[in-house]
Scaffold this motif. Structure first.
Motif, PDB file in Angstrom:
ATOM      1  N   MET A 440       0.826  -1.203   0.000  1.00 40.19           N
ATOM      2  CA  MET A 440       0.000   0.000   0.000  1.00 40.19           C
ATOM      3  C   MET A 440       0.866   1.260   0.000  1.00 40.19           C
ATOM      4  O   MET A 440       0.505   2.281  -0.572  1.00 40.19           O
ATOM      5  CB  MET A 440      -0.938   0.006   1.209  1.00 40.19           C
ATOM      6  N   ALA A 441       2.037   1.177   0.653  1.00 34.87           N
ATOM      7  CA  ALA A 441       2.935   2.331   0.733  1.00 34.87           C
ATOM      8  C   ALA A 441       4.031   2.308  -0.329  1.00 34.87           C
ATOM      9  O   ALA A 441       4.801   3.264  -0.444  1.00 34.87           O
ATOM     10  CB  ALA A 441       3.569   2.396   2.124  1.00 34.87           C
ATOM     11  N   GLY A 442       4.117   1.222  -1.113  1.00 34.86           N
ATOM     12  CA  GLY A 442       5.121   1.135  -2.178  1.00 34.86           C
ATOM     13  C   GLY A 442       6.538   0.925  -1.691  1.00 34.86           C
ATOM     14  O   GLY A 442       7.497   1.216  -2.405  1.00 34.86           O
ATOM     15  N   LEU A 443       6.694   0.390  -0.478  1.00 34.34           N
ATOM     16  CA  LEU A 443       8.009   0.269   0.149  1.00 34.34           C
ATOM     17  C   LEU A 443       8.654  -1.090  -0.130  1.00 34.34           C
ATOM     18  O   LEU A 443       7.975  -2.039  -0.505  1.00 34.34           O
ATOM     19  CB  LEU A 443       7.874   0.455   1.664  1.00 34.34           C
ATOM     20  N   PRO A 444       9.975  -1.213   0.107  1.00 38.87           N
ATOM     21  CA  PRO A 444      10.619  -2.528   0.002  1.00 38.87           C
ATOM     22  C   PRO A 444      10.455  -3.315   1.288  1.00 38.87           C
ATOM     23  O   PRO A 444      10.446  -2.757   2.394  1.00 38.87           O
ATOM     24  CB  PRO A 444      12.093  -2.170  -0.236  1.00 38.87           C
ATOM     25  N   GLY A 445      10.319  -4.641   1.154  1.00 37.74           N
ATOM     26  CA  GLY A 445      10.229  -5.516   2.318  1.00 37.74           C
ATOM     27  C   GLY A 445      10.879  -6.848   2.014  1.00 37.74           C
ATOM     28  O   GLY A 445      10.756  -7.363   0.903  1.00 37.74           O
ATOM     29  N   ILE A 446      11.572  -7.400   2.994  1.00 35.83           N
ATOM     30  CA  ILE A 446      12.249  -8.681   2.801  1.00 35.83           C
ATOM     31  C   ILE A 446      11.832  -9.641   3.911  1.00 35.83           C
ATOM     32  O   ILE A 446      11.650  -9.232   5.063  1.00 35.83           O
ATOM     33  CB  ILE A 446      13.794  -8.510   2.802  1.00 35.83           C
ATOM     34  N   ALA A 447      11.637 -10.905   3.564  1.00 34.10           N
ATOM     35  CA  ALA A 447      11.362 -11.960   4.534  1.00 34.10           C
ATOM     36  C   ALA A 447      12.575 -12.877   4.609  1.00 34.10           C
ATOM     37  O   ALA A 447      13.077 -13.323   3.577  1.00 34.10           O
ATOM     38  CB  ALA A 447      10.124 -12.756   4.150  1.00 34.10           C
TER      39      ALA A 447
END
Length: 493
Positions: A440-447
């Motif tokens: 929704m915020a267009g951010l990067p995320g890593i798992a």
């Protein structure tokens, strides 16, 4: 798992450069592994042995000539959402039966330019709509992990379940995937692999079948953080064919792996402590916090007050965009066509037969929230909530936070055809509760894998970064990986 297929991308790349084995031998090892495992795991919907061997021979020639690319000879699996020229591309939907595009997606073209080898197309939830890889027209993917003393088949997560399962089971060295609400990070967490959803605009969407255009973003699933960094550098690019692609230099992500966290401020959002969250999720989160602190980062409690509205807003915005995007599948130009007495009936028959139950559900939700009289009440309001969610993150980052640490999923992998989830789609949607805010915020995320559940299945932690600061995520992710160790399933298939 053969000796060659057990190598990471970084290890295989070095071994190929030393000529310990050929790219053709490596490709053949993976093809043999697929032949043996795919009838059980169902990770691939199309295998391309002739293409793989031809590409591997080309890689061997370039290695011999000293012209090797950064992924020369590395065998990859490609999610069925990416257009691959002349090869099955159906988004795992019946409505795209026998579709073989005459063009290549930008992401896969970038990989082939760097020397990667295509093993085939990977299973996924139909049109990327799902959190368990059970909505595919080709049947569910089986997670290579099993609970202790159990033969119960588990889901690999979705929608990139084939990508995650194939990577975890060593049926490819790494895989492309896409993330609209958590479809890279959730399956990565369920399979003990690493998955990164980059900043919106970092990877071109051209040639990738659209689900929700303002949310979709391509990224890799890999066996470790370094491999994910290697893959993302090749996948990412600026692309004039995609107006949402950002003209931003692609850094050397691999160089960030091993970078010190001293001086970084890691935020812990209180809103991610949800009611009913299993104790083992809280425990792995606390271990992650301790690892960050031990690595020299400062831990800061933060608030993202609009987080609780993210999931309902997402399930308005995403179906609305899907309703618009999927209107193009009508049986006229390509794919399935079911005849009718006139064009209108042909449209109806084709779409009724071609789309699966979950896709129909989301098209209907999306059409409803975009209809006259409901547009302002639902879609416009959801977009306003989305702005507030984005503002929450901007406020936190403006206060000097470099990244956020959260759980990746609210549970470990659950069973295939789980009756409780199958009968209540909203419960299935709750699997995305920790991941949708990032889209929704267009951010990067890593798992990143962070431990095992009490039943012996993987649990992951998520790091959320500033826009276009994937490097910090790779640096912090490597800290989790070093502390937790690497995990792989015991072979039973």
């Amino acid at each position: 798992m053969s000796e060659l297929t057990a190598l990471t991308i970084a290890e295989a790349r070095e071994a190929l450069a030393r000529k310990d084995f050929s790219a053709l031998e490596l490709a053949d090892s993976y093809l043999a592994a697929i032949d043996a495992a795919n009838p059980v795991l169902n990770a691939y919907v199309a295998v391309t042995p002739e293409k793989a061997r031809a590409m591997a021979r080309g890689s061997d020639a370039r290695i011999a000539a000293g012209e090797a690319g950064t992924l020369e000879g590395i065998p990859l699996g490609i999610k069925d959402l990416f257009a691959t020229e002349g090869v099955h591309t159906q988004a795992c939907s019946h409505i795209l039966d026998k579709f073989e595009p005459r063009y290549e997606s930008t992401v896969t073209a970038n990989l082939w330019t760097d020397g990667a080898v295509m093993l085939g197309k990977l299973n996924m939830d139909e049109f990327a709509m799902g959190s368990s890889n059970e909505t595919s027209h080709y049947g569910p993917v089986i997670n290579p992990w099993r609970r202790k003393d159990s033969n119960l088949d588990l889901v690999p997560g979705g929608s990139s379940g084939g990508s995650a399962a194939a990577t975890a089971a060593h049926l490819c060295a790494g895989a492309t995937a896409t993330d609209t609400g958590g479809s890279i990070r959730q399956p990565a967490a369920f399979t003990g692999t690493v998955g990164i959803k980059p900043t919106y605009g970092r990877c071109s969407r051209w040639g990738t079948v659209a689900f929700a255009s303002s949310l979709d973003q391509a990224g890799p699933i890999a066996r470790d953080v370094r491999d994910a960094a290697i893959l993302l550098r090749s996948m990412a690019s600026s692309d004039p064919k995609d107006t949402t692609s950002v003209d931003h230099e692609v850094p050397d992500y691999e160089a960030a792996v091993g970078r010190s966290l001293k001086g970084l401020r890691i935020g812990i959002p209180k809103e991610y402590r949800i009611d009913g969250m299993p104790a083992e999720i809280e425990e792995v989160w606390q271990r992650g916090i301790a690892w960050m602190r031990d690595a020299g980062a400062e831990i800061v409690d933060v608030s993202l007050p609009h987080t609780k509205y993210a999931l309902p807003a997402y399930y308005i915005v995403a179906p609305a965009e899907a309703s618009s995007n999927l209107a193009r599948y009508d049986g006229v130009r390509y794919g399935l066509r079911v005849p009718g007495k006139d064009v209108a009936e042909m449209y109806e028959n084709t779409r009724a037969a071609g789309f699966g139950r979950e896709v129909k559900r989301r098209i209907m939700i999306g059409t409803y929230v975009l209809s006259a009289g409901y547009y302002d009440a639902y879609y416009i309001r959801a977009q306003k909530v989305r702005t507030l969610i984005k503002r929450d993150f901007e406020t936190v980052f403006a206060d000097g936070i470099d990244a956020l640490l959260t759980p990746a999923t609210p549970s470990a992998a659950f069973g295939i055809a789980d009756e409780d989830l199958a009968s209540d789609p909203v419960k299935m949607y709750l699997n995305d509760i920790f991941t949708v805010t990032v889209n929704m915020a267009g951010l990067p995320g890593i798992a990143v894998p962070a431990g095992l559940s009490g039943e012996g299945t993987p649990l992951g932690l998520q790091l959320i970064g500033r826009p276009f600061d994937e490097e910090t995520l790779f640096a912090a992710g490597a800290v989790i990986e070093r502390a937790a160790g690497r995990f792989q399933p015991k072979k039973w298939w």
